[in-house]
Design an enzyme around this catalytic site. Structure first.
Site, mmCIF file in Angstrom:
data_model
loop_
_atom_site.group_PDB
_atom_site.id
_atom_site.type_symbol
_atom_site.label_atom_id
_atom_site.label_comp_id
_atom_site.label_asym_id
_atom_site.label_seq_id
_atom_site.Cartn_x
_atom_site.Cartn_y
_atom_site.Cartn_z
ATOM 1 C CD GLU A 148 -3.800 -7.277 2.810
ATOM 2 O OE1 GLU A 148 -4.761 -6.949 3.355
ATOM 3 O OE2 GLU A 148 -2.507 -6.694 2.822
ATOM 4 C CD GLU B 114 -3.097 -1.169 2.138
ATOM 5 O OE1 GLU B 114 -3.070 -0.924 3.013
ATOM 6 O OE2 GLU B 114 -4.214 -1.348 1.462
HETATM 7 C C1 GAL Z 1 -5.156 -3.896 3.936
HETATM 8 C C2 GAL Z 1 -3.851 -3.657 4.388
HETATM 9 C C3 GAL Z 1 -3.513 -4.579 5.625
HETATM 10 C C4 GAL Z 1 -4.619 -4.257 6.636
HETATM 11 C C5 GAL Z 1 -5.849 -4.701 5.939
HETATM 12 C C6 GAL Z 1 -6.991 -4.392 6.848
HETATM 13 O O1 GAL Z 1 -5.581 -2.900 2.952
HETATM 14 O O2 GAL Z 1 -2.788 -4.206 3.530
HETATM 15 O O3 GAL Z 1 -2.257 -4.098 6.162
HETATM 16 O O4 GAL Z 1 -4.771 -2.893 6.915
HETATM 17 O O5 GAL Z 1 -6.135 -3.853 4.624
HETATM 18 O O6 GAL Z 1 -7.136 -4.957 8.219
#
Ligand code: GAL
Length: 978
Positions: free
Chosen positions: A491, A415
């Protein structure tokens, strides 16, 4: 003492220059025959409110720090009683004015003296810091060694000439805020300190400066290539392969490959004139071929997790035993991959990944997400002044971790938006390590990467990408390139609170489209900090609990394991969903089809067992011979024709794959995969209920009696069942919103919790329209609705009694235009507490919701009321059990209540109301009430993953619609035999 070094007018901690005085980055190794001194332990410590509050005299030998506090190193000082932790997700907790930092800059002076071991030979030595957050200035014996940033990256100084046999003084000044903080905006606690090891390492004449092990495996020939480049040159011996070769020269030998499933390592030794280093070598080749990520020629699939380093008492200080426990827990839950979000882990963690077998995406210590809040203006990754700092971070990661077979991709960071600095990092990494693919998620063009990585893309979009039919990029060349890339969800399935829902549906996509190579659940562990109330109750604290001015609440608690590493239901669900063996039953044919979904392994390590149960009771069991299938292969295997004992009743087959032998990560018998399915044509049990039907009658005191039930004549509510008081079952639609209902990362209009409250579902009122006695039936007509609205639910309760059984039929008819789905649809009732044991026949053993129920299997289960609850760090709806046919709640003496549902129902029991659960912010705020509250639900709304991702899939919406369901209640007498 001289002034702190700086380029220009800014002090070193606001200077983008990453470090001064440090040695070039190089490989990390845990041990060698060179001596080392661990400098961890008790240090002297002084905290100042500003960077310049104290001068540097403390670094001079002879300084008397005896009045300072003692502090363990490694540690974060805010977790040792000095200052406070703070949590923000995206926002910087200081003004965005790079590279400047606030004047209020907590600064910890750390001091320790040490003697050298008696046999310390003298000569060259390095002082290594494995992790200091966020910026340090270091002195040894009064000489300044330099300054550095890069919290989760190592730094080394040459110190041999400064050492004395006795009384060495090591002084480290650590600033919480530095220019480096702008590059370290990961979603986690802000925790300064020397939080990883500090080590002094002897560097004898001719010792290894650096080495690079390159190992490949040719799956076509079975040959491995090994080449170890080393400075200075030396030899490599691999006894098992009969190798004794000079460094710098490749050899090709037949080997067994390394993979996450079969982490075959060869013990080796690297020897130079001055040092011997034990190595563990794994042969594997990573490549993107034909649009697919392959290791050793095979497509792999990530069943991954994002792992932050976290300990509820020590923050990011994680000891080796905890690291191992994390990995064992992952392996036991069918997890095969880790993204080291969002920084390189403690180096020892990667040794463990090599040993136990995990695919690792090693991510650089880089995130500038907070610039999003200012339209990405001034983003360091797109500002050339910062490029040296970015390259420094890339180099420190790659050089440190390059020798691990488990590391199969480099990730540039997380990010950071887009920018030239990222491209520069990618170019440098490719030059240094041309073999491993590069990952980065934040740039949709994928210009710098080898895989198309996304976070939280929903099912439909992932499916489109899976078909390589995603909308085109403007740039045709880039589009062509990206369309030919493997797709990875770096993620997905945000594991915050109850959930994540929708895992099975993602898995189906990963297993359907070759391009979809799985993903990494966000995230492994809840970062709740353990705290105690004044009266000793333990709970986990989150953002805002330390008086932070800005914070993001419990968004820091979004893991598959609780802060104390207890698996959450989400982890149990994930284990089932990603199981590497699929077993599908066909009751009609009397067979199961077994499919090997491992990437590389056969099935010889597994034993298959079947169980046949009638009404949840063991009837027969045995072993099942399954051929040793290769990855991707399937076979249909016959079940035994007729189980030995056949009783009347509902019958299920359960077939399980368990480890045939002990492995490095679990004992023999550990369950890897399973299936369960209803037996064909099982003789249905017909329970005969003796007793005559009762008719309801009005009695004195404004009551109605119907068999074992006593009702309030005015409201029609059940008051007593047998001798026990009850708070009558009444229609209930509310749940304490789960984090996914709150949808923190979504627009307010998409937040279900808000919409539910706007609709008034948390304040439904019950109007009694009539209580009638006719024949055998007591009928209570009601309308359940919130104030200020014309939506409502007509609920008609029809009560009948036969013998000691009291039956309730509920009919529900929604009225009006419902703007929202229902959280739940069922009845709530209060019963006497003191229930010591709950037994049920239905789904278990753990919690399940409509879209998180893959791991629930039908059986007979027993739990205490406390065990039924899932203690989410922020209290919310939890603890439902799926498909319950019947449940019995008993007190110590055996007396209690039996509930039967028709159809099967969702069962929840808790010692507090939904309202109390909804109001609580921490677990310790919930105190058991004098009533045990039962929820007997006909249906539940799904959970989804909207705390940061897609909401509940349409098929799991609980849309208001007419419904009918029934329960039968029986008072259980005391059991004299107890
Ligand atoms: C993503 C980020 C993570 C965490 C997650 C939400 O966007 O990469 O570090 O913030 O969202 O828990």
């Amino acid at each position: 003492m001289h002034e702190p070094p700086s380029s220009g007018t800014l002090p070193y901690y606001e200077d983008v220059t990453p470090s001064t005085g440090a040695l070039p980055p190089r490989a990390w190794w845990a041990v060698s025959d060179a001596r080392r001194v661990n400098l961890g332990g008790e240090w002297r410590f002084r905290l100042s409110p500003r960077a310049d509050a104290e001068d540097e005299s403390f670094a001079r030998p002879g300084y008397d720090a005896s009045h300072w506090d003692l502090l363990p190193v490694p540690s974060h000082w805010p977790l040792q009683g000095h200052g406070k932790p703070a949590y923000t997700n995206v926002r910087y907790p200081f003004p965005v004015d790079p590279p400047r930092v606030p004047t209020e800059n907590p600064t910890g002076d750390h001091l320790r003296t040490f003697d050298l071991p008696d046999d310390w030979p003298g000569g060259a030595a390095v002082l290594r810091f494995d992790g200091v957050d966020s910026c340090a200035r270091v002195w040894l014996n009064g000489h300044e060694l330099g300054t550095f940033m890069g919290s989760r990256l190592p730094v080394e100084y040459e110190v041999g000439g400064l050492l004395r046999p006795r009384g060495n003084v090591l002084a480290v000044r650590v600033h919480q805020w530095s220019a480096g903080s702008y590059l370290e905006d990961q979603d986690m606690w802000w925790l300064p300190g020397i939080f990883r090891d500090v080590t002094l390492i002897e560097r004898p004449e001719g010792a290894v400066t650096d080495f690079f092990v390159t190992c490949g495996y040719d799956h076509a020939t079975g040959l491995g290539t090994l080449r170890v480049d080393c400075e200075p040159a030396g030899t490599v011996t691999v006894p098992e392969l009969g190798l004794d070769i000079p460094t710098g020269e490749p050899v090709i030998v037949p080997v067994e490959p390394w993979s996450a499933e079969e982490p075959r390592l060869y013990d080796a030794e690297l020897a130079t004139e001055g040092e011997r280093i034990p190595l563990r070598i794994g042969f594997r080749t990573v490549a993107v071929e034909d649009g697919v990520l392959k290791v050793n020629g095979r497509r792999i699939q990530f069943r991954g997790v994002n792992r932050h380093e976290f300990d509820p008492d020590h923050g990011r200080v994680v000891d080796p035993e905890t690291m191992r426990q994390d990995l064992l827990l992952m392996k036991r839950h069918n997890i095969n991959a880790v993204r080291t979000s969002h920084y390189p882990p403690h180096p020892a963690f990667l040794d463990l990944c090599d040993e136990l077998g995990l695919w690792v995406v090693d991510e650089c210590d880089l995130e500038t997400h907070g610039f999003q809040m200012v339209g990405w203006r001034g983003n360091p990754v797109d500002d050339e002044r910062w490029t040296p700092a970015l390259l420094d971070r890339a180099a420190r990661m790659v050089e440190r971790d390059k020798n691990h077979p488990s590391v199969i991709m480099w990730s540039l960071g997380n990010e950071c938006g887009t920018g030239r600095g990222l491209s520069a990092m990618a170019t440098w990494i490719r030059e240094r390590d041309p073999v491993r693919p590069i990952h980065y998620e934040g740039d949709r063009s994928c210009a710098d990467t080898d895989v198309y990585s996304r976070m939280y893309a929903d099912h439909a979009e992932s499916e489109l990408i899976g078909r390589r039919e995603e909308p085109a990029l403007e740039d045709a060349e880039l589009d062509k390139r990206r369309r030919a890339m493997p797709y990875v969800l770096c993620e997905y399935a945000h594991a915050m609170g109850n959930g994540p829902g929708g895992l099975s549906e993602y898995q189906r996509i990963f297993e359907t489209y070759e391009r979809c190579q799985g993903g990494f659940v966000w995230e492994w562990i809840d970062h709740g900090l353990r705290r105690r109330t004044p009266d000793g109750a333990e709970y986990f604290a989150y953002g805002g609990d330390f008086g932070e001015e800005l914070h993001d609440g419990n968004f820091v608690c979004d893991g598959l394991v609780f802060p104390d590493r207890t698996p959450s239901p989400g982890l149990i669900e994930y284990k089932k969903v990603v199981e590497p063996v699929r077993i599908e039953g066909d009751a009609e044919r009397g067979t199961v089809t077994v499919t090997n979904r491992y990437d590389t392994s056969g099935l010889s390590g597994l034993a298959f067992r079947w169980v046949y149960e009638v009404e949840g009771e063991h009837s027969d069991s045995g072993r099942l011979a399954v051929p040793d299938l290769g990855p991707g292969q399937s076979a249909e295997v016959e079940l035994p024709r007729m189980p030995r004992i056949v009783r009347a009743g509902e019958a299920f087959w359960t077939v399980r794959a368990v480890l045939a032998e002990d492995t490095a990560w679990a004992p023999s018998g550990h369950e890897v995969a399973w299936t369960q399915f209803a037996a064909a044509q099982a003789p249905r049990g017909q329970r005969v209920h003796r007793g005559r039907p009762h008719s309801p009658r009005r009695v004195e005191g404004g009551l109605i009696v119907l068999g074992p039930g006593t009702f309030d004549a005015a409201s029609g509510a059940l008051r007593c069942l047998g001798a026990s008081g009850v708070r009558g079952p009444a229609l209930d639609v509310w749940r304490a919103p789960v984090d996914n209902d709150r949808g923190m990362a979504r627009a307010p209009e998409d937040q279900l919790d808000r919409r539910w409250r706007q609709a008034g579902l948390h304040r439904m009122r019950h109007r009694v329209d009539g209580v009638t006695l006719a024949g055998d039936v007591l009928t209570v007509a009601t309308r359940v609705a919130p104030a200020a609205s014309d939506i409502g639910l007509r609920a008609v309760y029809s009560w009948r009694a036969t013998g000691d059984r009291l039956r309730l039929d509920v009919e529900v008819t929604p009225e009006g235009e419902w703007p929202v789905p229902l959280p739940r649809l069922g009845v709530r009732m209060g019963v006497n507490p003191g229930v010591s044991e709950v037994r049920w026949y239905g789904g278990g053993p753990g919690e399940a919701y409509p879209d998180t129920r893959a791991a629930a299997r039908i059986g007979r289960w027993t739990a205490t009321v406390d065990e039924l609850r899932t203690p989410y760090v922020r209290p919310q709806e939890n603890g439902a059990r799926a498909d319950v046919r019947w449940a019995e709640l008993r007190r110590e003496n055996g007396a209690g209540l039996r509930l039967e549902g028709e159809p099967a129902f969702w069962f929840t029991a808790r010692p507090w109301t939904t309202e109390a659960l909804d109001a609580a912010e921490h677990t310790h705020e919930l105190t058991a009430s004098p009533v045990l509250w039962l929820h007997l639900d006909h249906a539940l709304h799904g959970i989804g993953s909207a705390s940061c991702g897609p909401g509940v899939l349409p098929e799991y919406h609980l849309t208001p619609a007419p419904a009918a369901f029934s329960f039968t209640f029986t008072a259980l007498p005391e059991d004299a035999s107890r």
